[in-house]
Write an enzyme that holds these catalytic residues in place. Structure first.
Site, mmCIF file in Angstrom:
data_model
loop_
_atom_site.group_PDB
_atom_site.id
_atom_site.type_symbol
_atom_site.label_atom_id
_atom_site.label_comp_id
_atom_site.label_asym_id
_atom_site.label_seq_id
_atom_site.Cartn_x
_atom_site.Cartn_y
_atom_site.Cartn_z
ATOM 1 C CG MET A 82 13.222 -4.896 -7.591
ATOM 2 S SD MET A 82 13.786 -6.623 -7.440
ATOM 3 C CE MET A 82 12.663 -7.235 -6.303
ATOM 4 C CG ASN A 83 17.647 0.630 -6.855
ATOM 5 O OD1 ASN A 83 16.712 0.719 -6.148
ATOM 6 N ND2 ASN A 83 18.882 0.985 -6.563
ATOM 7 C CG ASP A 84 21.859 -0.939 -6.903
ATOM 8 O OD1 ASP A 84 20.874 -0.785 -7.948
ATOM 9 O OD2 ASP A 84 22.671 -0.455 -6.599
ATOM 10 C CD GLN A 136 20.109 -0.159 -2.029
ATOM 11 O OE1 GLN A 136 20.298 1.237 -2.235
ATOM 12 N NE2 GLN A 136 20.445 -0.525 -1.081
ATOM 13 C CD1 TRP A 141 16.830 4.100 -6.814
ATOM 14 C CD2 TRP A 141 16.696 6.342 -5.807
ATOM 15 N NE1 TRP A 141 18.056 4.483 -5.838
ATOM 16 C CE2 TRP A 141 17.675 5.788 -5.360
ATOM 17 C CE3 TRP A 141 16.500 7.759 -5.657
ATOM 18 C CZ2 TRP A 141 18.962 6.347 -4.886
ATOM 19 C CZ3 TRP A 141 17.402 8.359 -5.002
ATOM 20 C CH2 TRP A 141 18.688 7.925 -4.472
ATOM 21 C CD1 TRP A 168 21.066 4.597 -0.285
ATOM 22 C CD2 TRP A 168 22.496 5.618 -1.792
ATOM 23 N NE1 TRP A 168 20.386 5.899 -0.890
ATOM 24 C CE2 TRP A 168 21.331 6.249 -1.651
ATOM 25 C CE3 TRP A 168 23.424 5.745 -2.618
ATOM 26 C CZ2 TRP A 168 21.222 7.556 -2.353
ATOM 27 C CZ3 TRP A 168 23.393 7.045 -3.297
ATOM 28 C CH2 TRP A 168 22.158 7.764 -3.258
ATOM 29 C CB SER A 169 24.561 -0.699 -3.528
ATOM 30 O OG SER A 169 23.337 -0.782 -4.012
ATOM 31 C CG ASP A 213 27.542 1.294 -4.593
ATOM 32 O OD1 ASP A 213 26.850 1.850 -3.740
ATOM 33 O OD2 ASP A 213 27.536 1.807 -5.738
ATOM 34 C CD GLU A 251 25.795 4.241 -9.360
ATOM 35 O OE1 GLU A 251 25.378 5.256 -8.817
ATOM 36 O OE2 GLU A 251 25.059 3.913 -10.040
HETATM 37 N N1 DQQ Z 1 22.134 2.237 -6.349
HETATM 38 C C1 DQQ Z 1 22.408 2.387 -5.137
HETATM 39 C C2 DQQ Z 1 23.773 3.026 -4.871
HETATM 40 C C3 DQQ Z 1 24.422 2.694 -6.067
HETATM 41 C C4 DQQ Z 1 23.002 2.679 -7.144
HETATM 42 C C5 DQQ Z 1 21.226 3.382 -4.378
HETATM 43 C C6 DQQ Z 1 23.462 1.822 -8.158
HETATM 44 O O1 DQQ Z 1 24.318 2.640 -3.755
HETATM 45 O O2 DQQ Z 1 25.498 3.255 -6.568
HETATM 46 O O3 DQQ Z 1 20.117 2.718 -4.691
HETATM 47 O O4 DQQ Z 1 22.297 1.585 -8.960
#
Ligand code: DQQ
Length: 543
Positions: A1-3, A19, A27, A62-63, A127, A181
């Site tokens: 996972m990310n954001d 995310q 990723w 995306w975010s 974003d 971002e």
């Molecule tokens: N992660 C998302 C983007 C954002 C970035 C993609 C920030 O939308 O800019 O996974 O970690």
């Protein structure tokens, strides 16, 4: 996972989206994964809310952020990677507003709502923030971007949340930072203990602007005044983006207003300090920080962050130390708790600060100071603090500590998180982090709270004025073999005025709640979480 993305509160339920790659620990293939909670501590994973399907998001969802529209209607704006690999902004709304779990989301037939303008690189336009409404009832939202290396927040306006027009002026921008971002923009109260909803503005509000710099993976914020008539934002200190939410690992953060408890809550993605092949081997990577409440500090010049109160539910066995002298060059073990999963609060009294080391103001780079001086080099007042995730013979240890300096007639309190001895594994990143804490050591105690959870160490210095998060991978200091100490490597003694440490229980994270689960299991899941539920057709409703 990310954001972490689109956090929101709806009909008694907290929602967090994030995310997520459903197909591996790297990723790629991004969807909006969805989890719900009644207390921000125990979570149930639901099916993915938004995933690539249409030409406007086929290459990734995306975010983005959630906004609660009039009539308590949540709406999500997110970035879709479209069929031409352009970044476009899309809208999704809940299919069924009577479902507090908001399990299904419908994409707007008008998508994409915002496409990259001609002067913007189509791969640098993403974003959307939570939107806010001015006194003119017009919605505003910002999008992260870059032109010729300058980071910027592009402002859009809309009357109906569907038709958006780019504003003449940027909300904010800065030279040569690279893309911004996940921009976030929200009001904070300068004279109160409550958080504010995103559209609120009074004489007593300031606005926080946050940008996540891809160039160094840090989140910076500033405070200033926002004028809704002109959409001008003027920054308080004209020193650029200086402050960070966290001086360790903490990126792509997002806040939301918790209308139930009138507070603003901050979350961020904490990534790994190990390699991608490690992530693949262990089958996961990335996690969300403990939710933090955010308020303006007493100085009025910075925010303070504190783990949400609900985290204390996980506290189990407690041990205390009071008024204990810690001589120069000594360590004291804190016994009786599970040191690999713990919550520790400590405050130190300094008998005097007269002897503090002198610091050349030109050398006052806190991160550099922390790594040069380290926890293991003797100082005068400090290093003193905690040794967490420490193995029996101190072969592995992570030190979170203070050092006091005097520079240009002022006292400086340095907070460091030293990972240099955190693991016997040579290949993991063991960078040391550091920052100054806005505390006057002549008049205030020096306090630290550290939350330890196996590989995550989240530290809050000076009651949340300076925060540092680290990832560590001990090989010996694991489970019952992990120890906790208080230490002082300065020549001057310090006093532990109060220390409380708790073993922490595990939060309950319930795997994906799918329709095909037999009903009794579903019921069990909720009852496991201590929730009273009643069955209504296919659903369980929380009582
Ligand atoms: N992660 C998302 C983007 C954002 C970035 C993609 C920030 O939308 O800019 O996974 O970690």
């Amino acid at each position: 996972m990310n954001d972490p993305i689109g956090p929101l509160y709806y009909k008694g339920v907290y929602h967090l989206f994030y995310q997520y790659n459903p197909f591996g620990a790297v990723w790629a293939n991004l969807v909006w994964a969805h989890s719900v909670s009644y207390d921000l501590v125990n979570w149930v994973h639901l099916d993915h809310a938004i995933y690539p399907k249409e030409p406007f998001d086929i290459n990734g969802c995306w975010s983005g952020s959630a906004t609660i529209l009039l009539g308590d209607k949540p709406a999500i704006l997110y970035t879709g990677i479209d069929i031409k690999n352009r970044q476009v902004q899309n809208l999704a709304v809940p299919k069924n507003l009577s479902d507090p779990l908001l399990r299904e989301w419908v994409k707007s037939p008008h998508n994409p709502l915002m496409t990259p303008p001609d002067d913007i690189d189509p791969t640098l336009f993403r974003d959307p923030s939570t939107a806010w409404q001015g006194p003119d009832n017009i919605w505003r939202v910002i999008i992260g971007s870059e032109i010729n290396g300058d980071g910027m927040a592009i402002l859009y306006r809309s009357k109906d949340f569907v038709n958006w027009t780019r504003s003449q002026n940027l909300l904010h921008s800065s030279n040569k930072t690279g893309i911004w971002e996940c921009p976030d923009f929200y009001p904070v109260s300068i004279n109160g203990e409550s958080g504010l909803d995103t559209s609120v503005q009074t004489r007593f509000t300031k606005h926080v602007f946050k940008a996540s710099f891809l160039s160094n993976h840090h989140d910076y914020y500033i405070m200033g005044n926002y004028e809704p008539k002109t959409d001008r934002y003027s920054v308080d200190m004209d020193s650029g983006l200086q402050l960070r939410y966290d001086y360790g690992k903490f990126y792509a953060s997002k806040t939301f207003f918790d209308s139930a408890k009138k507070r603003r809550i901050l979350w961020a993605w904490i990534n790994e300090s190990a390699s991608e092949s490690d992530d693949i081997k262990k089958g996961w990577s990335g996690l969300q920080s403990i939710p933090r409440s955010v308020l303006v500090g007493k100085s009025g010049k910075q925010l303070v962050q504190w783990p949400i109160k609900e985290i204390e539910k996980l506290r189990a066995k407690q041990v205390n130390i009071h008024d204990k002298e810690l001589e120069g060059g000594s360590v004291l073990e804190v016994l009786g708790i599970t040191a690999s999963q713990a919550d520790v609060e400590v405050s130190f009294d300094l008998p005097t600060v007269k002897e503090a080391e002198l610091l050349d103001p030109n050398l006052a780079d806190p991160q550099l100071l922390c790594s040069q001086k380290s926890a293991y080099k003797e100082g005068i007042i400090g290093p003193f603090g905690l040794l967490v995730l420490t193995s029996m013979e101190f072969k592995e240890q992570t030190a979170i500590f203070f050092r006091i300096y005097k520079s240009l007639g002022k006292y400086l309190v340095l907070l460091c998180s030293d990972q240099s001895r955190s693991s016997l594994r040579a290949e993991v990143d063991k960078s040391t982090y550091g920052a100054f804490v806005d505390v006057d050591p002549r008049h205030e105690k020096i306090s630290l709270r550290t939350l330890i959870d196996h590989s995550i160490v989240e530290s809050f210095g000076g009651e949340g004025r300076t925060c540092i998060t680290a990832r560590v991978y001990p090989t010996l200091a694991i489970g019952k073999e992990a120890h906790l100490y208080v230490f002082n490597n300065g020549t001057q003694g310090v006093k532990i005025s109060r220390l409380s440490a708790w073993s922490m229980k595990e939060a309950q994270i319930v795997p994906i709640l799918k329709e095909e689960r037999p009903q009794p299991i579903k019921k069990l899941i909720f009852e496991d979480l201590g929730l009273k539920v009643e069955q209504a057709g296919n659903c369980y409703i929380s009582l």
